[in-house]
Design a protein around this motif. Structure first.
Motif, PDB file in Angstrom:
ATOM      1  N   ILE A 193      83.455  45.600  25.392  1.00 42.72           N
ATOM      2  CA  ILE A 193      84.844  46.146  25.562  1.00 42.72           C
ATOM      3  C   ILE A 193      84.934  47.226  24.589  1.00 42.72           C
ATOM      4  O   ILE A 193      84.124  47.078  23.417  1.00 42.72           O
ATOM      5  N   SER A 194      85.550  48.466  24.575  1.00 40.65           N
ATOM      6  CA  SER A 194      85.675  49.541  24.007  1.00 40.65           C
ATOM      7  C   SER A 194      86.865  50.045  23.968  1.00 40.65           C
ATOM      8  O   SER A 194      87.736  49.767  24.955  1.00 40.65           O
ATOM      9  N   ARG A 195      87.480  50.741  23.169  1.00 41.75           N
ATOM     10  CA  ARG A 195      88.724  51.589  23.145  1.00 41.75           C
ATOM     11  C   ARG A 195      88.527  53.032  22.744  1.00 41.75           C
ATOM     12  O   ARG A 195      87.609  53.233  22.177  1.00 41.75           O
ATOM     13  N   ASP A 196      89.378  53.759  23.310  1.00 42.92           N
ATOM     14  CA  ASP A 196      89.438  55.530  22.649  1.00 42.92           C
ATOM     15  C   ASP A 196      90.960  55.422  22.485  1.00 42.92           C
ATOM     16  O   ASP A 196      91.609  55.734  23.209  1.00 42.92           O
ATOM     17  N   ASN A 197      91.218  55.420  21.038  1.00 46.52           N
ATOM     18  CA  ASN A 197      92.600  55.261  20.785  1.00 46.52           C
ATOM     19  C   ASN A 197      93.363  56.874  20.807  1.00 46.52           C
ATOM     20  O   ASN A 197      94.277  57.012  20.948  1.00 46.52           O
ATOM     21  N   ALA A 198      92.505  57.944  20.872  1.00 44.65           N
ATOM     22  CA  ALA A 198      93.060  59.168  21.151  1.00 44.65           C
ATOM     23  C   ALA A 198      93.606  59.254  22.402  1.00 44.65           C
ATOM     24  O   ALA A 198      94.328  60.137  22.596  1.00 44.65           O
ATOM     25  N   LYS A 199      92.805  58.522  23.299  1.00 42.02           N
ATOM     26  CA  LYS A 199      93.253  58.634  24.784  1.00 42.02           C
ATOM     27  C   LYS A 199      94.241  57.373  25.446  1.00 42.02           C
ATOM     28  O   LYS A 199      94.424  57.240  26.582  1.00 42.02           O
ATOM     29  N   ASN A 200      94.326  56.515  24.349  1.00 34.54           N
ATOM     30  CA  ASN A 200      95.264  55.315  24.695  1.00 34.54           C
ATOM     31  C   ASN A 200      94.587  54.358  25.757  1.00 34.54           C
ATOM     32  O   ASN A 200      95.288  54.089  26.684  1.00 34.54           O
ATOM     33  N   THR A 201      93.288  54.238  25.703  1.00 33.40           N
ATOM     34  CA  THR A 201      92.531  53.501  26.787  1.00 33.40           C
ATOM     35  C   THR A 201      91.815  52.595  26.140  1.00 33.40           C
ATOM     36  O   THR A 201      91.213  52.675  25.185  1.00 33.40           O
ATOM     37  N   VAL A 202      91.250  51.543  27.057  1.00 31.65           N
ATOM     38  CA  VAL A 202      90.568  50.328  26.590  1.00 31.65           C
ATOM     39  C   VAL A 202      89.698  50.167  27.832  1.00 31.65           C
ATOM     40  O   VAL A 202      90.255  50.208  28.908  1.00 31.65           O
ATOM     41  N   HIS A 203      88.448  49.949  27.598  1.00 27.34           N
ATOM     42  CA  HIS A 203      87.608  49.622  28.700  1.00 27.34           C
ATOM     43  C   HIS A 203      86.883  48.350  28.869  1.00 27.34           C
ATOM     44  O   HIS A 203      86.631  47.881  27.602  1.00 27.34           O
TER      45      HIS A 203
END
Length: 124
Positions: A70-80
């Protein structure tokens, strides 16, 4: 509340990989811990993985440890959710969910925002 939309599901052979994504609305995405859950036909919705708001902490159910990330990119408001070495028993509808805190039990009832789900089917 945050609005969530999953994508990336599909049909894959056993041993293959898929990457699920969850796009969130709102300007306070980093304030939410995020989780992935899955629900197979006729079964309850089960916890899969969680990540803290900063992304520094993660937690997995034992059955996916070493295979899922699990990972996330807070700049892009996404979680993978990167899923490798998939097995037929991973077949389910996968949901992303959000709540205001990271620690504690990961019961579905503790998450207040949910996406619509994305189907993952692993053939043997």
């Amino acid at each position: 509340q945050v609005q969530l939309v999953e994508s990336g599901g599909g049909l894959v052979q056993a041993g293959g990989s898929l990457r699920l994504s969850c796009a969130a609305s709102g300007r306070t995405f980093s304030a939410y811990a995020m989780g992935w859950f899955r629900q197979a036909p006729g079964k309850e919705r089960d916890f899969v993985a969680a990540i803290s708001g900063s992304g520094d902490s993660t937690y997995y159910v034992d059955s996916v440890k070493g295979r899922f990330t699990i990972s996330r990119d807070n700049a892009k408001n996404t979680v993978h959710l990167q899923m490798n070495s998939l097995k037929p028993e991973d077949t389910a509808v996968y949901y992303c969910a959000a709540r205001a805190y990271y620690s504690g039990t990961y019961h579905p009832g503790t998450f207040g925002s949910w996406g619509q789900g994305t189907q993952v089917t692993v053939s043997s």
